[in-house]
Scaffold this motif. Structure first.
Motif, mmCIF file in Angstrom:
data_model
loop_
_atom_site.group_PDB
_atom_site.id
_atom_site.type_symbol
_atom_site.label_atom_id
_atom_site.label_comp_id
_atom_site.label_asym_id
_atom_site.label_seq_id
_atom_site.Cartn_x
_atom_site.Cartn_y
_atom_site.Cartn_z
ATOM 1 N N ALA A 9 -9.737 -27.868 -16.596
ATOM 2 C CA ALA A 9 -8.407 -27.841 -17.210
ATOM 3 C C ALA A 9 -7.353 -27.374 -16.207
ATOM 4 O O ALA A 9 -6.232 -27.873 -16.191
ATOM 5 C CB ALA A 9 -8.421 -26.923 -18.434
ATOM 6 N N ILE A 10 -7.734 -26.407 -15.368
ATOM 7 C CA ILE A 10 -6.817 -25.873 -14.356
ATOM 8 C C ILE A 10 -7.525 -25.905 -13.010
ATOM 9 O O ILE A 10 -8.638 -25.397 -12.882
ATOM 10 C CB ILE A 10 -6.402 -24.424 -14.688
ATOM 11 N N ILE A 54 -6.739 -25.015 -8.885
ATOM 12 C CA ILE A 54 -5.777 -24.190 -8.151
ATOM 13 C C ILE A 54 -6.033 -24.274 -6.656
ATOM 14 O O ILE A 54 -7.182 -24.205 -6.218
ATOM 15 C CB ILE A 54 -5.879 -22.711 -8.602
ATOM 16 N N ALA A 65 -4.337 -19.805 -4.727
ATOM 17 C CA ALA A 65 -3.796 -18.761 -5.603
ATOM 18 C C ALA A 65 -4.942 -18.220 -6.449
ATOM 19 O O ALA A 65 -6.021 -18.820 -6.525
ATOM 20 C CB ALA A 65 -2.667 -19.298 -6.477
ATOM 21 N N SER A 66 -4.690 -17.095 -7.070
ATOM 22 C CA SER A 66 -5.729 -16.419 -7.859
ATOM 23 C C SER A 66 -5.939 -17.120 -9.197
ATOM 24 O O SER A 66 -4.985 -17.519 -9.858
ATOM 25 C CB SER A 66 -5.290 -14.976 -8.112
ATOM 26 N N PHE A 93 -4.085 -16.372 -12.654
ATOM 27 C CA PHE A 93 -2.817 -16.945 -13.148
ATOM 28 C C PHE A 93 -3.029 -17.871 -14.352
ATOM 29 O O PHE A 93 -2.050 -18.381 -14.903
ATOM 30 C CB PHE A 93 -2.102 -17.716 -12.034
ATOM 31 N N ASP A 106 -2.827 -18.596 -17.500
ATOM 32 C CA ASP A 106 -2.201 -17.891 -18.625
ATOM 33 C C ASP A 106 -0.875 -18.580 -18.944
ATOM 34 O O ASP A 106 -0.123 -18.926 -18.037
ATOM 35 C CB ASP A 106 -1.958 -16.435 -18.190
ATOM 36 N N GLY A 138 1.914 -17.483 -20.199
ATOM 37 C CA GLY A 138 3.098 -16.774 -19.711
ATOM 38 C C GLY A 138 3.312 -17.028 -18.236
ATOM 39 O O GLY A 138 4.415 -17.352 -17.791
ATOM 40 N N GLU A 139 2.234 -16.935 -17.432
ATOM 41 C CA GLU A 139 2.326 -17.158 -15.997
ATOM 42 C C GLU A 139 2.681 -18.607 -15.667
ATOM 43 O O GLU A 139 3.228 -18.901 -14.618
ATOM 44 C CB GLU A 139 1.000 -16.790 -15.314
ATOM 45 N N PHE A 140 2.356 -19.522 -16.578
ATOM 46 C CA PHE A 140 2.669 -20.936 -16.369
ATOM 47 C C PHE A 140 4.100 -21.255 -16.832
ATOM 48 O O PHE A 140 4.519 -22.406 -16.812
ATOM 49 C CB PHE A 140 1.676 -21.829 -17.132
ATOM 50 N N GLY A 141 4.813 -20.242 -17.293
ATOM 51 C CA GLY A 141 6.199 -20.468 -17.711
ATOM 52 C C GLY A 141 6.334 -21.066 -19.098
ATOM 53 O O GLY A 141 7.384 -21.591 -19.462
ATOM 54 N N LEU A 142 5.261 -20.982 -19.892
ATOM 55 C CA LEU A 142 5.323 -21.568 -21.232
ATOM 56 C C LEU A 142 5.904 -20.588 -22.245
ATOM 57 O O LEU A 142 6.101 -20.943 -23.400
ATOM 58 C CB LEU A 142 3.922 -22.011 -21.693
ATOM 59 N N ALA A 195 -4.640 -31.224 -26.051
ATOM 60 C CA ALA A 195 -3.986 -30.295 -25.132
ATOM 61 C C ALA A 195 -5.075 -29.587 -24.356
ATOM 62 O O ALA A 195 -6.166 -29.364 -24.862
ATOM 63 C CB ALA A 195 -3.138 -29.292 -25.896
ATOM 64 N N ARG A 196 -4.771 -29.227 -23.113
ATOM 65 C CA ARG A 196 -5.778 -28.667 -22.210
ATOM 66 C C ARG A 196 -5.173 -27.513 -21.442
ATOM 67 O O ARG A 196 -4.020 -27.575 -21.041
ATOM 68 C CB ARG A 196 -6.157 -29.769 -21.207
ATOM 69 N N GLU A 204 4.485 -27.019 -27.217
ATOM 70 C CA GLU A 204 4.255 -28.467 -27.183
ATOM 71 C C GLU A 204 2.910 -28.832 -27.790
ATOM 72 O O GLU A 204 2.782 -29.848 -28.475
ATOM 73 C CB GLU A 204 4.339 -28.991 -25.742
#
Lengths: 436, 436
Positions: free
Chosen positions: B381-382, B384, B387-388, B391, B393, B395-399, B412-413, B419
């Motif tokens: 799903a993610i 990277i 980076a660690s 991240f 999350d 909130g950290e993704f700006g959602l 959704a993934r 959204e």
């Protein structure tokens, strides 16, 4: 794993599978082989996948004599078993139908590939860049009934979008499906796509359907293609996400401000162009203030449509029969239509909220406010202003082809084509960021 | 319908529900009331919904004494029942936690509303215009465990995105959840949002969970929030689509071309920042040609992390214990890490394909080709680069906030926020088109 490998070999040998093979073991073997092949497919370029599909189409054309011979035996058996004329017609292939099947594969090959498309991209205050990128879903299971062309159609859509597919067709088309599958994967393999991305269930044991529905973690999504009883069974039993089409109880509302000539044309077309398709209108709602209700029903009656109306509708014309309560929830798929006179837009919205199956509902009006309220408040997969509900179709929507029409609410809704066969992943591009 | 209405009145009275009420009838009553209210909510402007949520946040602040009193009783009962200290800590509220809960509701109110957003628009040769528009999913069921703040968080996310929600919290937080729910819906109602959009299951009867999981057609999506056994039960039994997070067996691969200092920082953070979060690294893969493997493991050992390695890893440092086969599939959620030396990117990809749970996997490298292959071929799903993994999350993704992290593949993934609580409808704008 030995038992699994054995059944995979069986499956791939094209021979008849021992009826004592455990269906769950069979499905696991096919799915694992498909998933491994899918990882290879996902690494190939979109051009390679497209070219392999063109080779698959060419192989179908070359194999026409073999496919026709297999199909003739299926048709013969079907007639002997007493299949209805309609079912035999759906089953029967001829050179034109094989050409159409091959042309459809070519058409899917030419579609834009959604895989790799960036959905959105953003950057964070710490400098990380995030983007969502479309990727294949993985392994798609297709459970379908008599039309053999689904074998080629569904396989082409899955391969175009980077997925593996496990096909389980109906027993009446078993020989035809096997011949189509064999030709298609031969062509794909010529183009470098591993034949194992298109897996075909080599037995008619009905327990295989149950094993597919239970194959959580092996099959990522199941698409049933067939009659209501098949779809209902799949939805009830699946432990795997299902993309399915159930009822199409579709309404057309003729508002007081509709153009009468436009309304007549749309209503007649929505019901009578083809009565058996899922986008056909099943209930007509007419605003009590629409000036010419008789002008709407007359062409339908002339065209041989049976009308079943509420009390106010029955007063329009003596040929209209009184509707029973069950008529408002009926999907006729036939030259029958329920008709109600409603009190304006409000009455139409109330009726639709109560009776629509959430497939396709339409309004005919010249009033922009009424149209915009209808499009916003009717909660169906497709809402239409001033057009026939028979446009509810992936081809008509410009999607090129469709794997099906979804009446569920998650993942994809309405006509589903290549994009609905993908999901996304998040790619995070950093430069050493750690989280405080 | 009488039995249903009765149980709805029960539910809304805030009183204790008769334990003999059929759980299916209770769930149906709550869901139907919620769905009717959702249709009203969906017609409201985004500003109205946002303002009502701010009023809900204010109501939570005003109700702090009542909530704290209810919570004190829950904590007292929990301690008497022998809840672990960690569970009591998750359960316990104080003024700061209530302020944080209210602030989170304010924050959700301020998020961009996805409802009404046009995903895409096209026009057909016949002049019809088609667009896909985001709409609420409908009724979301949330089944959660001890943290009472989920009551406010999940309700706020659902209301912001135009959905109704049916909340079923854990028994140990029953009084706290009820007090939070009561305050929040009071505030929403002041803002004109019907209180029934946020439904709260008023009984601890565990059969209600089963009834929610079976409520196909009444609940559109279920989000379990809690430990692995809850999530697994929901996934196994649900007849309703589930958005769920299962394992986070996350890998970090340190490539031969990684910057050693960056790799040290990322690896230490990915494991040790917080070991109990789903984005924590559980397996470290080190390229056999990476020049300084000891520099990677030393800070982890210094920080008190237990390392379990394969044979090659064990030769790096005597403090590394030999890994058992089960270690490669373990989600420790603790200061324990499995470590393997792999043969380059190819070895890392093979290991990850076999063992990753598809949550979050990372590569550290200065080599652009290696990074791009990793980001493309690892099917998680993610994914990277540099980076660690912590991240992972919303909130950290700006959602802004998240309803959960999804490890399934459909709909959704990864981190799911507003959204993911929407779907779309097709709007077709015609001018009288009929289908030939």
């Amino acid at each position: 794993m030995d038992a699994v490998s054995t059944s995979v070999e069986y499956a791939e040998s094209g021979g008849t599978v021992d009826q004592f093979v455990d269906p769950a073991v069979l499905v696991e073997g096919l799915a694992r082989a498909g998933r491994a092949a899918q990882r290879q497919l996902a690494k190939m370029s979109t051009t390679t996948r497209a070219e392999a599909l063109h080779l698959g189409a060419a192989a179908l054309r070359r194999a026409a004599p073999v496919i026709l011979e297999a199909n003739a035996k299926d048709v013969e058996d079907g007639e002997a078993a007493g299949l209805s004329a309609a079912m035999v017609d759906r089953l029967r292939l001829d050179p034109a139908r094989i050409e159409a099947m091959a042309a459809a594969v070519d058409q899917v090959a030419a579609l834009d590939d959604p895989v790799g498309r960036i959905i959105d991209e953003s950057s964070r205050p710490n400098g990380m860049v995030l983007r969502r990128v479309r990727v294949p879903i993985g392994m798609i299971g297709i459970i379908y009934e008599s039309r053999p062309n689904v074998t080629a159609d569904a396989a082409a859509l899955c391969v175009r979008s980077g997925n593996a597919v496990l096909l389980r067709g109906g027993s009446e088309a078993a020989r035809s499906n096997r011949a189509i599958h064999s030709a298609l994967v031969g062509g794909l393999a010529q183009g470098g796509v591993p034949a194992e991305v298109v897996q075909f269930v080599p037995t008619q044991d009905r327990a295989v359907v149950g094993a597919m529905l239970a194959a959580s973690g092996l099959i990522d999504m199941i698409v049933p293609r067939g009659g209501k009883s098949l779809v209902a069974r799949v939805q009830a039993d699946a432990r795997v996400p299902v993309l399915a089409h159930l009822d199409g109880i579709n309404h057309t509302f003729v508002d007081r401000d509709a153009d009468p000539a436009m309304a007549r044309g749309i209503v007649l077309n929505a019901k009578m162009r083809r009565t058996g398709v899922c986008g056909a209108m099943e209930t007509l709602l007419v605003d009590v203030l629409f000036p010419d209700p008789h002008g709407l029903v007359e062409p339908l009656l002339e065209a041989g449509c049976e009308l079943r109306g509420d009390a106010r509708t029955c007063s329009i014309d003596p040929r209209i029969k009184p509707a029973e309560p069950a008529d408002w929830d009926a999907e006729y798929l036939d030259a029958v239509l329920s008709v109600a006179i409603v009190d304006g837009l409000e009455g139409a919205l109330t009726h639709i909220t109560r009776h629509s199956s959430g497939h396709t509902d339409a309004i005919v009006t010249e009033n922009g406010d009424a149209a915009s309220r209808f499009l916003s408040e009717v909660d169906s997969a497709i809402v239409i202003h001033n057009a026939s509900s028979q446009f509810a179709d992936g081809g008509e929507f410009g999607l090129g082809a469709e794997i099906g029409i979804a009446t569920g609410r998650l993942h994809a809704r309405g006509p589903v084509a290549l994009e609905g066969l993908t999901t996304y992943k998040w790619q995070v591009l950093g430069s050493g960021q750690i989280r405080p």
